[in-house]
Design a protein around this motif. Sequence first.
Motif, PDB file in Angstrom:
ATOM      1  N   ALA A 264      -1.897   4.899 -14.986  1.00  0.00           N
ATOM      2  CA  ALA A 264      -2.215   4.647 -13.581  1.00  0.00           C
ATOM      3  C   ALA A 264      -1.935   3.197 -13.210  1.00  0.00           C
ATOM      4  CB  ALA A 264      -3.677   4.991 -13.300  1.00  0.00           C
ATOM      5  N   LYS A 265      -2.265   2.274 -14.092  1.00  0.00           N
ATOM      6  CA  LYS A 265      -2.031   0.852 -13.808  1.00  0.00           C
ATOM      7  C   LYS A 265      -0.549   0.576 -13.630  1.00  0.00           C
ATOM      8  CE  LYS A 265      -3.367  -3.747 -15.431  1.00  0.00           C
ATOM      9  NZ  LYS A 265      -2.069  -4.423 -15.363  1.00  0.00           N
ATOM     10  N   ALA A 266       0.271   1.127 -14.532  1.00  0.00           N
ATOM     11  CA  ALA A 266       1.707   0.913 -14.442  1.00  0.00           C
ATOM     12  C   ALA A 266       2.277   1.544 -13.168  1.00  0.00           C
ATOM     13  CB  ALA A 266       2.406   1.488 -15.670  1.00  0.00           C
ATOM     14  N   THR A 267       1.830   2.756 -12.843  1.00  0.00           N
ATOM     15  CA  THR A 267       2.333   3.450 -11.655  1.00  0.00           C
ATOM     16  C   THR A 267       1.938   2.719 -10.385  1.00  0.00           C
ATOM     17  OG1 THR A 267       2.178   5.567 -12.815  1.00  0.00           O
ATOM     18  CG2 THR A 267       2.389   5.642 -10.428  1.00  0.00           C
ATOM     19  N   TRP A 268       0.676   2.338 -10.288  1.00  0.00           N
ATOM     20  CA  TRP A 268       0.198   1.661  -9.085  1.00  0.00           C
ATOM     21  C   TRP A 268       0.863   0.303  -8.901  1.00  0.00           C
ATOM     22  CZ3 TRP A 268      -2.838   2.540  -4.856  1.00  0.00           C
ATOM     23  CH2 TRP A 268      -3.443   3.786  -4.775  1.00  0.00           C
ATOM     24  N   GLU A 269       1.072  -0.422  -9.992  1.00  0.00           N
ATOM     25  CA  GLU A 269       1.737  -1.730  -9.873  1.00  0.00           C
ATOM     26  C   GLU A 269       3.135  -1.580  -9.303  1.00  0.00           C
ATOM     27  OE1 GLU A 269       1.612  -3.551 -13.683  1.00  0.00           O
ATOM     28  OE2 GLU A 269      -0.406  -4.376 -13.419  1.00  0.00           O
ATOM     29  N   ALA A 270       3.868  -0.575  -9.771  1.00  0.00           N
ATOM     30  CA  ALA A 270       5.232  -0.369  -9.271  1.00  0.00           C
ATOM     31  C   ALA A 270       5.227   0.041  -7.801  1.00  0.00           C
ATOM     32  CB  ALA A 270       5.938   0.694 -10.122  1.00  0.00           C
ATOM     33  N   VAL A 271       4.346   0.986  -7.450  1.00  0.00           N
ATOM     34  CA  VAL A 271       4.301   1.468  -6.066  1.00  0.00           C
ATOM     35  C   VAL A 271       3.835   0.370  -5.128  1.00  0.00           C
ATOM     36  CG1 VAL A 271       3.189   3.113  -4.508  1.00  0.00           C
ATOM     37  CG2 VAL A 271       3.984   3.861  -6.752  1.00  0.00           C
ATOM     38  N   VAL A 272       2.808  -0.382  -5.520  1.00  0.00           N
ATOM     39  CA  VAL A 272       2.294  -1.458  -4.666  1.00  0.00           C
ATOM     40  C   VAL A 272       3.349  -2.537  -4.468  1.00  0.00           C
ATOM     41  CG1 VAL A 272       0.638  -3.367  -4.627  1.00  0.00           C
ATOM     42  CG2 VAL A 272      -0.135  -1.056  -5.127  1.00  0.00           C
ATOM     43  N   PHE A 273       4.119  -2.833  -5.513  1.00  0.00           N
ATOM     44  CA  PHE A 273       5.194  -3.818  -5.364  1.00  0.00           C
ATOM     45  C   PHE A 273       6.187  -3.384  -4.293  1.00  0.00           C
ATOM     46  CE2 PHE A 273       9.572  -5.012  -6.413  1.00  0.00           C
ATOM     47  CZ  PHE A 273       9.475  -6.389  -6.359  1.00  0.00           C
ATOM     48  N   VAL A 274       6.592  -2.115  -4.334  1.00  0.00           N
ATOM     49  CA  VAL A 274       7.549  -1.604  -3.352  1.00  0.00           C
ATOM     50  C   VAL A 274       6.940  -1.606  -1.949  1.00  0.00           C
ATOM     51  CG1 VAL A 274       8.879   0.413  -2.630  1.00  0.00           C
ATOM     52  CG2 VAL A 274       8.803  -0.225  -5.041  1.00  0.00           C
ATOM     53  N   LEU A 275       5.699  -1.145  -1.826  1.00  0.00           N
ATOM     54  CA  LEU A 275       5.069  -1.062  -0.512  1.00  0.00           C
ATOM     55  C   LEU A 275       4.835  -2.446   0.089  1.00  0.00           C
ATOM     56  CD1 LEU A 275       2.453   1.813  -1.014  1.00  0.00           C
ATOM     57  CD2 LEU A 275       4.695   1.913   0.088  1.00  0.00           C
ATOM     58  N   GLU A 276       4.382  -3.397  -0.724  1.00  0.00           N
ATOM     59  CA  GLU A 276       4.165  -4.746  -0.212  1.00  0.00           C
ATOM     60  C   GLU A 276       5.479  -5.367   0.254  1.00  0.00           C
ATOM     61  OE1 GLU A 276       2.184  -7.032  -3.169  1.00  0.00           O
ATOM     62  OE2 GLU A 276       0.186  -6.449  -2.479  1.00  0.00           O
ATOM     63  N   ALA A 277       6.540  -5.132  -0.504  1.00  0.00           N
ATOM     64  CA  ALA A 277       7.844  -5.658  -0.090  1.00  0.00           C
ATOM     65  C   ALA A 277       8.302  -5.001   1.201  1.00  0.00           C
ATOM     66  CB  ALA A 277       8.868  -5.432  -1.203  1.00  0.00           C
ATOM     67  N   LEU A 278       8.108  -3.691   1.297  1.00  0.00           N
ATOM     68  CA  LEU A 278       8.545  -2.968   2.498  1.00  0.00           C
ATOM     69  C   LEU A 278       7.747  -3.354   3.729  1.00  0.00           C
ATOM     70  CD1 LEU A 278       9.343   0.714   1.452  1.00  0.00           C
ATOM     71  CD2 LEU A 278      10.892  -0.969   2.424  1.00  0.00           C
ATOM     72  N   VAL A 279       6.441  -3.555   3.579  1.00  0.00           N
ATOM     73  CA  VAL A 279       5.613  -3.770   4.750  1.00  0.00           C
ATOM     74  C   VAL A 279       6.019  -5.046   5.484  1.00  0.00           C
ATOM     75  CG1 VAL A 279       3.710  -5.068   3.674  1.00  0.00           C
ATOM     76  CG2 VAL A 279       3.252  -3.597   5.612  1.00  0.00           C
ATOM     77  N   PHE A 280       6.402  -6.076   4.762  1.00  0.00           N
ATOM     78  CA  PHE A 280       6.782  -7.323   5.427  1.00  0.00           C
ATOM     79  C   PHE A 280       8.184  -7.244   6.019  1.00  0.00           C
ATOM     80  CE2 PHE A 280       3.411  -8.775   2.552  1.00  0.00           C
ATOM     81  CZ  PHE A 280       2.599  -9.401   3.479  1.00  0.00           C
ATOM     82  N   ILE A 281       9.079  -6.600   5.319  1.00  0.00           N
ATOM     83  CA  ILE A 281      10.424  -6.470   5.870  1.00  0.00           C
ATOM     84  C   ILE A 281      10.419  -5.522   7.073  1.00  0.00           C
ATOM     85  CG2 ILE A 281      11.337  -4.520   4.525  1.00  0.00           C
ATOM     86  CD1 ILE A 281      13.848  -6.232   4.050  1.00  0.00           C
ATOM     87  N   LEU A 282       9.525  -4.524   7.071  1.00  0.00           N
ATOM     88  CA  LEU A 282       9.413  -3.617   8.212  1.00  0.00           C
ATOM     89  C   LEU A 282       8.754  -4.299   9.409  1.00  0.00           C
ATOM     90  CD1 LEU A 282       8.446  -0.268   6.451  1.00  0.00           C
ATOM     91  CD2 LEU A 282      10.610  -0.834   7.542  1.00  0.00           C
ATOM     92  N   ILE A 283       7.819  -5.214   9.156  1.00  0.00           N
ATOM     93  CA  ILE A 283       7.261  -6.001  10.261  1.00  0.00           C
ATOM     94  C   ILE A 283       8.363  -6.796  10.933  1.00  0.00           C
ATOM     95  CG2 ILE A 283       5.771  -7.966  10.812  1.00  0.00           C
ATOM     96  CD1 ILE A 283       3.807  -6.992   8.748  1.00  0.00           C
ATOM     97  N   GLY A 284       9.239  -7.380  10.115  1.00  0.00           N
ATOM     98  CA  GLY A 284      10.376  -8.096  10.696  1.00  0.00           C
ATOM     99  C   GLY A 284      11.277  -7.196  11.505  1.00  0.00           C
ATOM    100  N   LEU A 285      11.464  -5.967  11.040  1.00  0.00           N
ATOM    101  CA  LEU A 285      12.345  -5.032  11.757  1.00  0.00           C
ATOM    102  C   LEU A 285      11.778  -4.615  13.111  1.00  0.00           C
ATOM    103  CD1 LEU A 285      13.652  -2.612   8.975  1.00  0.00           C
ATOM    104  CD2 LEU A 285      14.913  -4.386  10.178  1.00  0.00           C
ATOM    105  N   THR A 286      10.451  -4.715  13.285  1.00  0.00           N
ATOM    106  CA  THR A 286       9.884  -4.346  14.585  1.00  0.00           C
ATOM    107  C   THR A 286      10.364  -5.277  15.693  1.00  0.00           C
ATOM    108  OG1 THR A 286       7.911  -5.690  14.129  1.00  0.00           O
ATOM    109  CG2 THR A 286       7.795  -3.336  13.593  1.00  0.00           C
ATOM    110  N   LEU A 287      10.937  -6.408  15.322  1.00  0.00           N
ATOM    111  CA  LEU A 287      11.494  -7.299  16.336  1.00  0.00           C
ATOM    112  C   LEU A 287      12.582  -6.601  17.136  1.00  0.00           C
ATOM    113  CD1 LEU A 287      11.689 -10.129  17.590  1.00  0.00           C
ATOM    114  CD2 LEU A 287      13.294 -10.745  15.767  1.00  0.00           C
TER     115      LEU A 287
END
Length: 526
Positions: A264-287
């Motif tokens: 679970a730790k390994a899975t969550w770390e990978a998923v959270v890394f992707v989601l955190e990266a996406l959330v900021f780049i998607l905020i930029g895309l809302t421009l």
Amino acid sequence: MSNVEFFHYLLLLICGAGALTWLAERIAIPPAVVLLLGGCVIAVAGRRVPDVDPNLLLTAVLPPLLMSSSFYTAWKEFQRGIGTIVSLVLGAVTFTTVAVAFSVHAFNPNLPWAACFTLGAIVSPPDAVAAKAILQRHPLPARLVAVLEGESLVNDASGLLLYQMAVSAALAATITVTSGTVLFFTLTLLGIAVGIVCGQAMCWVLPRLGDPMLGIVVTFVMAWASYGIAEAVGGSGVLSVVTCGLVLGIRQHRVFDADLRIKAKATWEAVVFVLEALVFILIGLTLHALLSRVNHESAVLTAGLRVALPATAAAIIARLAWVFAAIWLPDQIRAKRPGRQPWTFKEAVVLGWAGMRGVVSLAAAIALPANFPGRDLIVFSTFLLIIATLVVQGGSLAPLIRLLKLRPTARHTMSEHEARAHTFGASLAALEEIDERSSGIERATFERLLAEYRIRVTANESAYRLGADRIEHRAQFLRVELELVGVSRGALLGLHRDGKVDDAVLHRIESELDFEELRLMRLLEP
């Protein structure tokens, strides 16, 4: 853009987010800042940019990130800092809302007061995702991290209450002190109650599943379920997810077995890394969507800056003022009481400066009704404020910490080596008792186990008693063991390459070597 094209576009964004994160690490800039700016560049320069709905970000991306943050929250530090957290959640959010409203109205007298207060309520609470993304890369005192993360996790109710009150006032809807109080407690209590129920349900279900992969899926599903259920019954979805994560985090050591915990730790770390990266780049895309709704005339853009600049300055200054006037100064006055550890000036500076905003503020702004007065200016100003706080505050946080020379406080508990010696010592004592009462096991087996645990206890006792020299000797010994694991792995792969072992044996022994390598790497961490 078709669904298939959007999926391919999303894959490209994930690849781009990975590249930008790698670049940010190389140039020592917080990845959140680089990702946000990268999203803005794509939004402005890209020809085919899909419109990103922030409500989708809230529903799809935010719950897993909140679950992960609350799951790993230091519960004891959170409890010790509950007074400061409440002060920030209630006092700082309200004070910031008022400060932003008055500042914006002073520079924009034609903007209705209700719209000014709405903007203040939107940008008053710091964002949990932004705080975690910035703070996790800096070694800070444990209570400072606990307060900052705890505040950003639970300030949703107060910010949303002020937001709904301001929107109702602007649309000429009636809202009284009584109804506002009822709304606040409804959001808070229902959110917490749903979170407790979902957390307890997970604690009952997970040990009974047996399959760790199924257990991991359940943890993700419950993150979204707790959010959706709370929102459906009129509670705070954010508080529900946070409470669920806290319940599970507190009881994880009894609920999770070793297999589930590692996977679970390994899975969550990978998923959270992707989601955190996406959330900021998607905020930029809302421009891209903002620019399509806001007129490109210079007068409109100038009006947006005239709203965003005072709002940003007021939001930053108000938080600093509240931290020093309502938290740091009273703490200095009460510092003479025995057993108290007051906030230091350096801690107060970082606490006041770490007020980044993110996806929650943007989603609240875009959720405003179409007929809301000054809606486009509020949305555009919110976006600019998010960029400003992430770039200015998030980007300068690391240099500020280095300038202040702020370091984690000294331990008042056992060191890691002391805890290891105590833990292995208990096993050694139990093994000696087993040796005394058992007669059916070969003596050689006990001797090997006794020797192994005596070595572990002695090594850890020497590490914390004899200091750095002994620790370095132990590290050299561990590095030799790590090298031997590599030799064993090479020999195993050679046997497989020569056809002397099959795939099943390869994977089983390789898994054992992986665990041993992880153990040694963990012991070698500073």
